[in-house]
Scaffold this active site. Structure first.
Site, PDB file in Angstrom:
ATOM      1  N   ASP A   1     -60.392  56.973  -1.331  1.00 23.90           N
ATOM      2  CA  ASP A   1     -61.083  55.978  -2.142  1.00 23.90           C
ATOM      3  C   ASP A   1     -60.502  55.952  -3.547  1.00 23.90           C
ATOM      4  OD1 ASP A   1     -62.582  55.284   0.018  1.00 23.90           O
ATOM      5  OD2 ASP A   1     -64.514  55.921  -0.786  1.00 23.90           O
TER       6      ASP A   1
ATOM      7  N   HIS B   1     -61.457  62.138   4.548  1.00 21.97           N
ATOM      8  CA  HIS B   1     -62.351  61.405   3.648  1.00 21.97           C
ATOM      9  C   HIS B   1     -63.836  61.595   3.968  1.00 21.97           C
ATOM     10  CE1 HIS B   1     -63.486  58.624   0.591  1.00 21.97           C
ATOM     11  NE2 HIS B   1     -64.152  57.884   1.452  1.00 21.97           N
TER      12      HIS B   1
ATOM     13  N   HIS C   1     -74.163  58.346   3.869  1.00 21.78           N
ATOM     14  CA  HIS C   1     -73.104  58.520   4.876  1.00 21.78           C
ATOM     15  C   HIS C   1     -73.434  59.666   5.830  1.00 21.78           C
ATOM     16  CE1 HIS C   1     -70.929  55.676   2.479  1.00 21.78           C
ATOM     17  NE2 HIS C   1     -70.825  56.492   1.462  1.00 21.78           N
TER      18      HIS C   1
ATOM     19  N   VAL D   1     -68.983  60.931  -0.039  1.00 19.03           N
ATOM     20  CA  VAL D   1     -70.314  61.093  -0.620  1.00 19.03           C
ATOM     21  C   VAL D   1     -70.135  61.376  -2.111  1.00 19.03           C
ATOM     22  CG1 VAL D   1     -72.430  62.460  -0.596  1.00 19.03           C
ATOM     23  CG2 VAL D   1     -71.244  61.945   1.553  1.00 19.03           C
ATOM     24  N   HIS D   2     -70.793  60.577  -2.952  1.00 17.62           N
ATOM     25  CA  HIS D   2     -70.527  60.646  -4.387  1.00 17.62           C
ATOM     26  C   HIS D   2     -71.346  61.741  -5.048  1.00 17.62           C
ATOM     27  CE1 HIS D   2     -69.273  56.201  -3.849  1.00 17.62           C
ATOM     28  NE2 HIS D   2     -68.395  57.035  -3.392  1.00 17.62           N
TER      29      HIS D   2
HETATM   30 FE   LIG Z   1     -65.688  56.489   0.891  1.00 19.28          FE
END
Ligand SMILES: [Fe+2]
Length: 470
Positions: A197, A319, A329, A357-358
């Site tokens: 990303d 990812h 997610h 995952v942020h």
């Molecule tokens: Fe992503």
């Protein structure tokens, strides 16, 4: 009186807990109680200084490098010229010899909906000396630009090397903070392992590819000087049949080249490199990975090739995380885990880094490979042959933080916190590597989470930590 005293004690203890930021204990490991400003992340405007086009007619921009072969004696140099084709040549010289050499590359371009890219140049410089500083120059006429990089030491079992970990970076104000914190980290990462990303251009109308260009200019201050090892994330897919864009990964594959053929891969989305004392395997969460697929067959052949006597450390980048206790997610990585986790345990992968995952999360060494549909054994168990799973998707993109976690914290989850940041994996020798996670709100040297990794092949003793790890 005694009751009052007890109440005072409780009040003081609570206050101390808040002040000292003591993590709360759950069923699993620790959920950090660190309190940050949870504001919506916003992208830097197009006229921000970090997006500035370099001066001069047709000046090379968006310069970035990555490893260009299996062992680190080659570098792929990439850049964009906007006004005209220009030259795909790289002139380079080592600090030792000063003799200028020339390598000739190629350029490509692409169209995406109503966007036309500049001329995207890729040039591989080969036969470099190990552990040497090289200067390089791109562009012609009055608009040349000069950069430098340092090649890694020759591959070997006790070669120290320091990797940075960044994921889901984007181009928000937080992204800029993350990159600055990485650059200023006194542990001095020598190569970035990027877990996917990149630009988040696909969040704009018609996937506005101008945001791929701005991302390239924003990151150039690091990517031109040290290799970033690329992993494809979902924001690289750019599959948009509604606007006629039916070729997945079109902008990504035109802009970011990787040395996948060197590891006998057939696509740039999965490949491996060796660097110093580490064997790095990059996997593709968004390419087919089921049995008989090209990626499956490649990984099946790749893992037995890993020589822990030559490269003691085995790192996997992908990812979509397999172990993720956030409500974002959730279980998206599950089908890939089912396919490949037995191999990771069999071949004793040291650590798996993922993004998507942020937020930040580090697992215990666990595996979940006993389940066979009918035996009910579907709970992760501690396993000293298993990797540590780290989610480092906290680069700071415009989608903001993943703050919502599953409760109670699962036993496999050692530490989790929803803050932006980056990590450093600092290999010392064949047995020890120091790992640290750095949140953006702290001073550059602060380790918000850390762990001494013991190599699974050379020193496979329990390296699990209790928080706070020192
Ligand atoms: Fe992503």
């Amino acid at each position: 009186m005694r009751l009052l005293g007890f109440r005072c004690f409780v009040a003081v203890a609570l206050l101390l807990g808040l002040l000292l930021n003591v993590p709360e204990t759950c069923n699993g490991g620790k959920t950090s109680a660190f309190v940050r400003k949870d504001e919506k992340a916003t992208d830097m405007p197009l006229d921000s200084d970090v997006f500035k086009v370099p001066s001069g007619y047709n000046a090379p921009q968006q310069v970035h490098i990555t490893q260009g072969d299996l062992v680190g004696k080659a570098v792929i140099v990439s850049w964009v010229t906007q006004d005209e084709t220009g030259s795909s040549v790289v002139r380079y010289w080592s600090e030792k010899s000063k003799e200028k050499k020339v390598a000739k590359g190629k350029y490509t371009m692409y169209r995406y909906f109503n966007y036309t890219s500049g001329f995207i140049h890729h040039c591989t410089i080969r036969d470099l000396e190990f552990n040497t500083k090289y200067y390089y120059e791109v562009g012609i006429g009055f608009t040349t630009r000069q950069f430098w990089f340092i090649t890694p030491p020759e591959v070997g079992p006790d070669v120290p090397y320091t990797f940075g970990l960044i994921g889901d970076l984007g181009q928000s104000f937080d992204s800029n903070r993350t990159l600055t914190h990485y650059e200023m980290n006194p542990r001095k990462g020598q190569t970035v392992l990027f877990v996917g990303d990149l630009s988040y251009a696909d969040n704009y109308p018609n996937h506005d590819n101008v945001r791929w260009d701005t991302w390239g200019r924003f990151t150039e201050r690091s990517t031109a000087y040290q290799p970033w090892i690329w992993t494809a994330g979902n924001h690289e897919i750019d599959f948009a049949p509604e606007i006629g864009e039916k070729v997945p990964f079109k902008p990504y594959t035109h802009r970011y080249h990787v040395p996948y053929r060197a590891s006998e891969s057939t696509k740039p989305f999965w490949y491996s490199i060796k660097r110093a004392s580490v064997h790095i395997i990059v996997l593709a969460s968004y390419s087919a990975y089921g049995k008989y697929t090209p990626q499956y067959k490649w990984l099946e052949a790749e893992l037995p090739k890993v020589n822990r006597t030559e490269t003691p450390w085995l790192i996997v980048l992908l990812h979509s995380p397999w172990y993720n206790s956030y409500n974002y997610h959730y279980m998206e990585g599950e089908s890939m885990r089912v396919m490949y986790e037995p191999w990771f345990v069999q071949y004793k992968v040291d650590v798996v880094f993922a993004g998507h995952v942020h937020a930040y999360e580090r697992s215990e060494r666990v595996s979940n490979v006993a389940y066979n549909i009918v035996n009910g054994q579907c709970t992760p168990v501690k396993d000293q042959s298993a990797p540590v799973y780290i989610t480092i998707g906290d680069g700071g993109n415009l989608e903001g933080l993943a703050t919502n976690m599953t409760e109670p914290q699962p036993a496999y989850s050692a530490f989790r916190e929803a803050s932006f940041g980056h990590a450093i994996f600092d290999v010392k020798n064949r047995t020890h590597a120091h790992y640290s996670w750095h949140r953006n709100q702290d001073e550059y040297s602060v380790e918000a989470d850390s762990m001494w990794f013991f190599n699974r092949f050379w020193h496979p003793v329990d390296d699990s930590t209790s928080y706070p790890s020192k």
